[in-house]
Design a protein around this motif. Structure first.
Motif, mmCIF file in Angstrom:
data_model
loop_
_atom_site.group_PDB
_atom_site.id
_atom_site.type_symbol
_atom_site.label_atom_id
_atom_site.label_comp_id
_atom_site.label_asym_id
_atom_site.label_seq_id
_atom_site.Cartn_x
_atom_site.Cartn_y
_atom_site.Cartn_z
ATOM 1 N N SER A 143 0.822 -1.210 0.000
ATOM 2 C CA SER A 143 0.000 0.000 0.000
ATOM 3 C C SER A 143 0.857 1.263 0.000
ATOM 4 O O SER A 143 0.522 2.252 -0.669
ATOM 5 C CB SER A 143 -0.957 0.001 1.191
ATOM 6 N N THR A 179 -7.667 9.653 -4.434
ATOM 7 C CA THR A 179 -7.889 8.607 -3.429
ATOM 8 C C THR A 179 -8.715 7.458 -3.988
ATOM 9 O O THR A 179 -8.566 6.315 -3.552
ATOM 10 C CB THR A 179 -8.574 9.175 -2.170
ATOM 11 N N ILE A 183 -7.459 3.701 -3.741
ATOM 12 C CA ILE A 183 -8.181 2.605 -3.094
ATOM 13 C C ILE A 183 -8.484 1.490 -4.087
ATOM 14 O O ILE A 183 -8.552 0.306 -3.717
ATOM 15 C CB ILE A 183 -9.464 3.125 -2.410
ATOM 16 N N GLY A 288 -12.605 3.982 1.831
ATOM 17 C CA GLY A 288 -11.309 4.511 1.423
ATOM 18 C C GLY A 288 -11.359 5.650 0.437
ATOM 19 O O GLY A 288 -10.427 6.449 0.358
ATOM 20 N N ARG A 289 -12.461 5.760 -0.315
ATOM 21 C CA ARG A 289 -12.511 6.789 -1.356
ATOM 22 C C ARG A 289 -12.665 8.187 -0.774
ATOM 23 O O ARG A 289 -11.949 9.121 -1.159
ATOM 24 C CB ARG A 289 -13.678 6.527 -2.310
ATOM 25 N N SER A 292 -10.123 10.001 3.386
ATOM 26 C CA SER A 292 -8.797 10.630 3.362
ATOM 27 C C SER A 292 -8.796 11.903 2.534
ATOM 28 O O SER A 292 -8.190 12.915 2.922
ATOM 29 C CB SER A 292 -7.754 9.649 2.812
ATOM 30 N N GLY A 441 -8.214 0.557 8.911
ATOM 31 C CA GLY A 441 -7.395 1.294 7.949
ATOM 32 C C GLY A 441 -6.756 2.550 8.504
ATOM 33 O O GLY A 441 -6.237 3.366 7.738
ATOM 34 N N ALA A 445 -4.540 5.132 6.413
ATOM 35 C CA ALA A 445 -5.095 6.467 6.182
ATOM 36 C C ALA A 445 -4.085 7.556 6.541
ATOM 37 O O ALA A 445 -3.895 8.520 5.783
ATOM 38 C CB ALA A 445 -6.374 6.653 6.992
ATOM 39 N N GLN A 448 -1.287 7.590 3.913
ATOM 40 C CA GLN A 448 -1.735 8.208 2.669
ATOM 41 C C GLN A 448 -1.842 9.721 2.808
ATOM 42 O O GLN A 448 -1.362 10.481 1.954
ATOM 43 C CB GLN A 448 -3.085 7.619 2.265
#
Length: 499
Positions: A143, A179, A183, A288-289, A292, A441, A445, A448
């Motif tokens: 990742s 993002t 993801i 995830g989309r 962040s 996550g 997160a 990222q």
């Protein structure tokens, strides 16, 4: 005579209305509840500032108040921002407060039995599977490498083009696209999603939210007859599910899977069913989309008003790069930040955490009581009642964060002795949830967000356009209602460091 009786009835109804209002004010703490309609009129009157309204009501009523919806609608429960109550709900009595039927029913078409829509056995199975993969060194390395690659192959080139043309761009849209690509790579192992998939996914989440506003008997009729927003929702979900199902089918014929590190490949190799994998991946994409990217938008906006915070972040970046003896091309090109370097950026993590405190990507959440219960403070919650907790309000509670609770001050996250990042109690800082449902996550997160923030700030000044109306949108994710227009200006070489 008839007119007289009519006026008598009208007067009696008005008297009953007034009496009910007075009785509520004397009996219950919290915002105004109206006869028959419950809290709905009060909610609607504050719809354009609902998060701040809830924050004010909670502050005025000790951090918790009761609510009820329309008569015969069945909606009732409590709204809270009290850490002790939330520890009780999310940890101590976890089994008595699942997501519940209300939440599951509305997200079922999009998320199925995915991890964010599941309870009990289905949730535990997915939680174990996700924890085993996401906490592995293999996924952490993959990742981090995938995120770094996307930052330098897609995000920075896009910003470079924007900066060269001195264009204004909506940074919210820019980061949402980034993002989503990120993801898709980490979850599905797909570099470029099919055209239309991202738009359908965004539309499906927005339309699903309408089910929380429109009465159930209305949206269920619309769904059955395929009319209005429910028809559009069904079409969007078909696109989303169709894409994920095709990716799963294609991946099953790719051998050997043990050479791949994305979550989809790992789940297939562990022989989970297609439905399990599809539901899990759609939930993971949803989480995830948005979160962040939305957090970073608020971060860059807050940074614009605090140039001294930006200067300190840059000083930290330069210091870390000096320690690792790393320079970009020609002394000041793109620098690929590694996970170990990002880990040393305590002030950057503090600045991001402070932005998350004030503008949590998920501003509220709720649970549903399986049985009658009593909170530590004595508040009664009836079976079927919902516990709505405002994470937005918790971050602005003077009782929790002090008189400067509404100020953006990253220093509150640093230890006085050594300046290292200080972690907070999860039930005081519920941005990543708490208890058994603590976000798996969280580490990814932060990595990222820090990687994007460090890479962008190292090379560019982010200038926020003047005169914009910046306010949150009323959705499950705290988007800026109007986006955020910015320009990017390339930085000059740092004189004292050569970087």
């Amino acid at each position: 005579m008839e007119w007289s009786r009519g006026w008598d009835v009208a007067a009696a109804l008005v008297g009953l209305f007034v009496f009910s209002c007075i009785a509520h004010r004397l009996r219950d703490k919290g915002p105004m509840h109206w006869p028959v309609l419950g809290i709905i009129p009060t909610f609607v009157l504050n719809l354009n500032r609902v998060h701040d309204w809830v924050t004010e009501e909670l502050a005025s009523h000790g951090g918790t108040f009761n609510y009820r919806g329309m008569w015969l609608g069945g909606a009732h429960g409590v709204v809270t921002s009290d850490p002790t109550t939330l520890e009780y709900v999310l940890l101590t009595r976890f089994a008595n407060f699942p997501k519940g039927k209300y939440y599951h029913e509305r997200f079922a078409d999009l998320l199925g039995d995915g991890i964010f829509n599941a309870d009990e056995g289905a949730w535990r199975q997915q939680r174990r599977a996700a924890a085993a993969e996401m906490h592995s060194a293999r996924f952490a390395d993959y990742s981090a490498a995938a995120t770094a690659s996307l930052v330098h192959a897609k995000l920075l080139p896009a910003i470079s083009s924007i900066a060269a043309k001195t264009q204004r761009v909506d940074i919210q849209e820019l980061l949402l696209n980034f993002t989503f690509d990120s993801i898709c790579v980490t979850a599905l192992g797909v570099d470029s999603p099919e055209m239309g998939f991202a738009k359908a996914f965004e539309r499906a989440t927005e339309l699903t939210m309408l089910r929380f506003i429109v009465p159930p008997f209305v949206w269920k009729i619309l769904k059955k007859t395929r009319i209005g927003f429910e028809r559009e929702l069904e079409d969007a979900i078909l696109v989303v599910h169709g894409f994920v199902e095709r990716v799963i089918a294609d991946r099953r014929i790719v051998m050997p899977l043990n050479t791949r590190s994305d979550l989809l490949s790992r789940l297939i190799e562990n022989q989970f069913s297609d439905k399990f994998i599809k539901d899990f991946c759609v939930s993971f994409l949803l989480a995830g989309r948005d979160t962040s990217s939305v957090a970073l938008v608020w971060f860059f906006w807050l940074l614009h008003s605090r140039p001294e915070v930006e200067d300190r972040i840059l000083d930290e970046i330069y210091s870390v790069l000096r320690q690792s003896e790393k320079k970009g091309k020609d002394g000041f090109g793109e620098v690929v930040f590694e996970a170990e370097e990002l880990e040393k950026m305590d002030y950057l993590q503090a600045a991001i955490s402070e932005a998350l405190r004030l503008y949590p990507p998920v501003p509220f959440d709720w649970k549903e009581a399986k049985e009658d219960d009593v909170f530590p403070g004595g508040t009664l919650i009836r079976k079927g009642g919902r516990v709505v907790y405002s994470i937005y309000s918790m971050g602005r509670a003077e009782a929790l964060w002090g008189k400067d609770c509404k100020e953006y001050r990253p220093e509150r996250w640093l230890e006085e002795e050594d300046g290292r990042f200080r972690r907070e109690n999860q039930f005081k800082y519920l941005v990543f949830n708490g208890g058994p449902r603590l976000c798996l996550g969280k580490k990814f997160a932060y990595l990222q967000m820090k990687m994007v923030a460090a890479a962008v700030l190292f090379k560019y000044k982010v200038r926020v356009g003047e005169g914009q109306v910046v306010e949150p949108k009323l959705t499950t994710t705290l988007f800026m209602r109007n986006g955020l227009l910015v320009t990017f200006e390339e930085r000059e070489k740092h004189s004292s460091t050569g970087l």
